[in-house]
Design a protein around this motif. Structure first.
Motif, PDB file in Angstrom:
ATOM      1  N   VAL A 263      51.735   2.822   4.147  1.00 34.38           N
ATOM      2  CA  VAL A 263      51.944   4.078   3.224  1.00 34.38           C
ATOM      3  C   VAL A 263      51.171   4.123   2.071  1.00 34.38           C
ATOM      4  O   VAL A 263      51.059   2.846   1.396  1.00 34.38           O
ATOM      5  N   GLN A 264      50.500   4.971   1.782  1.00 32.08           N
ATOM      6  CA  GLN A 264      49.616   5.127   0.594  1.00 32.08           C
ATOM      7  C   GLN A 264      50.084   6.034  -0.486  1.00 32.08           C
ATOM      8  O   GLN A 264      50.807   7.082  -0.255  1.00 32.08           O
ATOM      9  N   SER A 265      49.725   5.866  -1.713  1.00 33.59           N
ATOM     10  CA  SER A 265      49.926   6.567  -2.795  1.00 33.59           C
ATOM     11  C   SER A 265      48.970   7.080  -3.778  1.00 33.59           C
ATOM     12  O   SER A 265      47.778   6.123  -3.815  1.00 33.59           O
ATOM     13  N   ILE A 266      48.714   8.382  -3.821  1.00 32.90           N
ATOM     14  CA  ILE A 266      47.293   8.956  -4.292  1.00 32.90           C
ATOM     15  C   ILE A 266      47.533  10.003  -4.930  1.00 32.90           C
ATOM     16  O   ILE A 266      48.521  10.730  -4.996  1.00 32.90           O
ATOM     17  N   ASP A 267      47.061   9.947  -6.276  1.00 23.20           N
ATOM     18  CA  ASP A 267      46.882  11.071  -7.275  1.00 23.20           C
ATOM     19  C   ASP A 267      46.203  12.132  -6.615  1.00 23.20           C
ATOM     20  O   ASP A 267      44.801  11.696  -6.815  1.00 23.20           O
ATOM     21  N   ALA A 268      46.273  13.328  -6.662  1.00 23.12           N
ATOM     22  CA  ALA A 268      45.593  14.350  -6.332  1.00 23.12           C
ATOM     23  C   ALA A 268      45.688  15.484  -7.183  1.00 23.12           C
ATOM     24  O   ALA A 268      46.407  15.703  -7.952  1.00 23.12           O
ATOM     25  N   LEU A 269      44.889  16.612  -6.789  1.00 24.24           N
ATOM     26  CA  LEU A 269      44.729  17.815  -7.367  1.00 24.24           C
ATOM     27  C   LEU A 269      45.163  19.092  -6.581  1.00 24.24           C
ATOM     28  O   LEU A 269      44.582  19.079  -5.293  1.00 24.24           O
ATOM     29  N   VAL A 270      45.741  20.191  -7.118  1.00 22.49           N
ATOM     30  CA  VAL A 270      46.097  21.270  -6.353  1.00 22.49           C
ATOM     31  C   VAL A 270      44.606  22.073  -6.081  1.00 22.49           C
ATOM     32  O   VAL A 270      43.917  22.451  -7.318  1.00 22.49           O
ATOM     33  N   ARG A 271      44.155  22.127  -5.077  1.00 22.75           N
ATOM     34  CA  ARG A 271      42.650  22.745  -4.905  1.00 22.75           C
ATOM     35  C   ARG A 271      42.764  24.036  -4.741  1.00 22.75           C
ATOM     36  O   ARG A 271      41.929  25.006  -5.163  1.00 22.75           O
ATOM     37  N   GLU A 272      43.698  24.790  -4.132  1.00 21.32           N
ATOM     38  CA  GLU A 272      43.807  26.237  -3.573  1.00 21.32           C
ATOM     39  C   GLU A 272      45.306  26.450  -3.453  1.00 21.32           C
ATOM     40  O   GLU A 272      45.950  25.612  -2.665  1.00 21.32           O
ATOM     41  N   ILE A 273      45.794  27.771  -3.654  1.00 21.00           N
ATOM     42  CA  ILE A 273      46.899  28.096  -3.434  1.00 21.00           C
ATOM     43  C   ILE A 273      46.607  29.613  -2.652  1.00 21.00           C
ATOM     44  O   ILE A 273      46.151  30.686  -3.105  1.00 21.00           O
ATOM     45  N   GLN A 274      47.269  29.500  -1.397  1.00 25.09           N
ATOM     46  CA  GLN A 274      47.064  31.038  -0.447  1.00 25.09           C
ATOM     47  C   GLN A 274      48.566  31.625  -0.253  1.00 25.09           C
ATOM     48  O   GLN A 274      49.481  30.694  -0.120  1.00 25.09           O
ATOM     49  N   ARG A 275      48.353  32.780   0.022  1.00 25.47           N
ATOM     50  CA  ARG A 275      49.687  33.426   0.202  1.00 25.47           C
ATOM     51  C   ARG A 275      49.580  34.373   1.726  1.00 25.47           C
ATOM     52  O   ARG A 275      49.032  35.431   1.604  1.00 25.47           O
ATOM     53  N   PRO A 276      49.372  33.806   2.677  1.00 22.07           N
ATOM     54  CA  PRO A 276      49.339  34.546   3.978  1.00 22.07           C
ATOM     55  C   PRO A 276      50.404  35.459   4.131  1.00 22.07           C
ATOM     56  O   PRO A 276      50.134  36.482   4.936  1.00 22.07           O
ATOM     57  N   GLY A 277      51.509  35.393   3.577  1.00 27.09           N
ATOM     58  CA  GLY A 277      52.686  36.251   3.541  1.00 27.09           C
ATOM     59  C   GLY A 277      53.423  36.229   2.195  1.00 27.09           C
ATOM     60  O   GLY A 277      53.310  35.203   1.640  1.00 27.09           O
ATOM     61  N   PRO A 278      54.286  37.184   1.959  1.00 27.67           N
ATOM     62  CA  PRO A 278      54.805  37.117   0.703  1.00 27.67           C
ATOM     63  C   PRO A 278      56.064  36.128   0.400  1.00 27.67           C
ATOM     64  O   PRO A 278      56.246  35.861  -0.592  1.00 27.67           O
ATOM     65  N   HIS A 279      56.209  35.656   1.723  1.00 28.07           N
ATOM     66  CA  HIS A 279      57.445  34.425   1.336  1.00 28.07           C
ATOM     67  C   HIS A 279      57.015  33.196   1.875  1.00 28.07           C
ATOM     68  O   HIS A 279      57.794  32.387   2.204  1.00 28.07           O
ATOM     69  N   VAL A 280      55.728  32.955   1.822  1.00 27.03           N
ATOM     70  CA  VAL A 280      55.146  31.418   2.351  1.00 27.03           C
ATOM     71  C   VAL A 280      54.201  31.408   1.817  1.00 27.03           C
ATOM     72  O   VAL A 280      53.074  32.156   1.342  1.00 27.03           O
TER      73      VAL A 280
END
Length: 497
Positions: A263-280
């Motif tokens: 198991v690894q612990s990594i600090d990351a960043l949100v690169r992109e947010i996509q909405r392929p549908g209104p509820h996902v």
């Protein structure tokens, strides 16, 4: 001498998967000698083999490129120094082959001279034996000449592939892959879906140190980790820092099961947010260049946001070959604090912490039966990871995907599934839809009807991902169809903490 190719190169030339060739070898349809396949035998079995303009192969490679999220067009040619070195090696091989051919020609000429003398023997039996030997030699030489003319283009193609892409074999597990362009050995192994040991992938930690059993490599990236003189003499190198000059054999282990990856612990960043549908939502998270996540297809992660205020267990939805760009599928749920945070407050560039991998919803090396994937709503996420991992491993041999949508989420990546079906000869996609509030018996009837359409359902392996009640219904439907329990694996969504 007949040209022979490794299974991986033969599959490339024929435009089929290694799994298909290996299956034909096991059935006795395709002769092999020490793991090598003759060009002529390959042409008999696949007469439409093409060395260029291989559209089937191009479609598979495009699927791989989409899975990686990168354009691989620029990786086809190795850099000039490596190309020049490989051409030099091929030139030396050609010179040795010519010298050997001249030697054999001299031996044949001497043999013919001796046979001509024996033809003058007064013994009739001796003359008959000499005639038989001469006829056999002439027949063999003529046959070899005709085969050479018929398969010359293929032999050249095999040489061309040797120039373009060095082949690497990992021992003792006997995995093979090609190294394209200027990739390091580690990058090529990951692109091929092989989980070898590594850490930073930047030459600092030394986790990817391995012994080069045979072949030549060159350092293409500087590294801070010190390999002492004794280890260098033994052939050790950092796989993240070297590229092959020749074909290689490397002594390194490949993770086959979840317990072989820590198991690894990594600090990351949100690169992109996509909405392929209104509820996902498709949440794309990028790790630092020096900290990549090592995992197997189908595993999941703990995603922690807002300085630990919210967290969730989410399946990884990407191929392990893209170890830096992690993808998660989040369904809208007003009762879930993490989902609320994602849909209402999360922004590109936000920090998140990743702990992973968890879970044993993976496909082992021993899997030889055709695969059936059953997904419900965002249960598609781990299924997508498994499918892309199989594509990277070139183990596409009979795959069916049945995706059941129950409400507002829908088949939000249906176009991707249809593109798989279009590009891969042995991949079949079947979307299903039921009302989330309908009677569970209706769900069961829809699932059973779809599964019953499969040819010999009891001779397949099943991977099921979705809500707990969906997994239970799917397992019961499979039991009624006579599928043994050991051929079924399931992952409840969301995964247990």
């Amino acid at each position: 001498m007949a040209r022979r190719l490794s299974v991986i190169r033969a599959a490339k030339l024929a435009g089929v998967t290694r799994a298909e060739l290996q299956s034909r070898i096991k059935r006795g349809d395709l002769p092999s000698f020490d793991g090598m396949i003759g060009v002529e035998d390959l042409m008999v079995l696949y007469p439409a083999t093409r060395l260029t303009d291989d559209r089937a192969l191009e479609r598979v490679e495009q699927i791989k490129a989409d899975a990686l999220g990168k354009d691989i067009a620029g990786r086809n040619l190795p850099e000039p120094r490596v190309l020049a070195r490989r051409l030099s090696i091929l030139g030396q091989q050609l010179t040795r082959a010519r010298q050997q051919a001249e030697h054999y020609a001299g031996v044949l000429e001497s043999l013919e001279s001796r046979l001509r003398e024996l033809e003058k023997s007064p013994n009739e039996d001796t003359r008959a034996v000499v005639q038989d030997i001469k006829l056999a030699l002439q027949s063999a030489l003529h046959h070899e000449r005709v085969e050479g003319y018929a398969s010359g283009a293929n032999a050249d193609g095999g040489v061309w592939m040797s120039v373009m892409a060095p082949q690497v074999r990992l021992v003792p597990d006997d995995h093979e892959f090609l190294v394209e362009g200027a990739d390091t050995v580690l990058e090529a192994a990951l692109r091929a879906g092989l989980s070898i040991a590594y850490g930073c992938s930047n030459g600092n930690c030394g986790e990817c140190k391995a012994r080069i059993v045979s072949g030549e490599v060159r350092e293409v990236r500087p590294h801070d980790f010190v390999i002492n003189e004794l280890e260098r003499d033994q052939g050790f190198a950092l796989l993240c820092s070297v590229a092959p000059v020749t074909d290689l054999v490397i002594e390194v282990g490949v993770a086959r099961s979840p317990d072989q990856i820590a198991v690894q612990s990594i600090d990351a960043l949100v690169r992109e947010i996509q909405r392929p549908g209104p509820h996902v939502m498709l949440l794309r998270v990028q790790t630092p260049r020096t900290r990549r996540l090592r995992f197997l297809g189908g595993q999941y992660a703990r995603v922690i946001a807002e300085d630990g205020a919210v967290e969730a267990m989410l399946p990884l939805a990407n191929c392990p070959c893209d170890d830096r760009n992690l993808v998660f599928h989040v369904a809208e749920d007003r009762d879930d604090p993490f989902a609320q945070y994602c849909f209402e407050r999360m922004r590109k560039g936000d920090p998140v912490a990743i702990e992973a991998p968890f879970g044993d919803f993976v496909i082992g090396d021993e899997a030889e039966r055709p695969l059936v994937f059953l997904a419900c709503d965002t249960g598609f996420a781990p299924i997508k990871s498994l499918i892309e991992h199989m594509i990277a491993l070139d183990r596409i041999q009979g795959m069916h995907l049945i995706w059941l949508a129950t409400g507002t989420v829908g088949q939000y990546q249906g176009n991707l599934c249809r593109s798989w079906e279009d590009a891969l000869d042995h991949f079949h996609y079947r979307p299903l839809r039921v009302n989330a509030a309908s009677d569970p018996q209706n769900w069961s009837a829809v699932l059973t009807g779809s599964l019953a359409r499969l040819d010999r359902p009891e001779a397949r392996d099943y991977y099921i991902a979705g809500p707990g009640h969906f997994a239970d219904l799917a397992l019961e439907a499979l039991r009624k169809l006579g599928v043994p329990p050991e051929q079924c694996r399931s992952q409840v969504i969301p995964p247990a903490g």
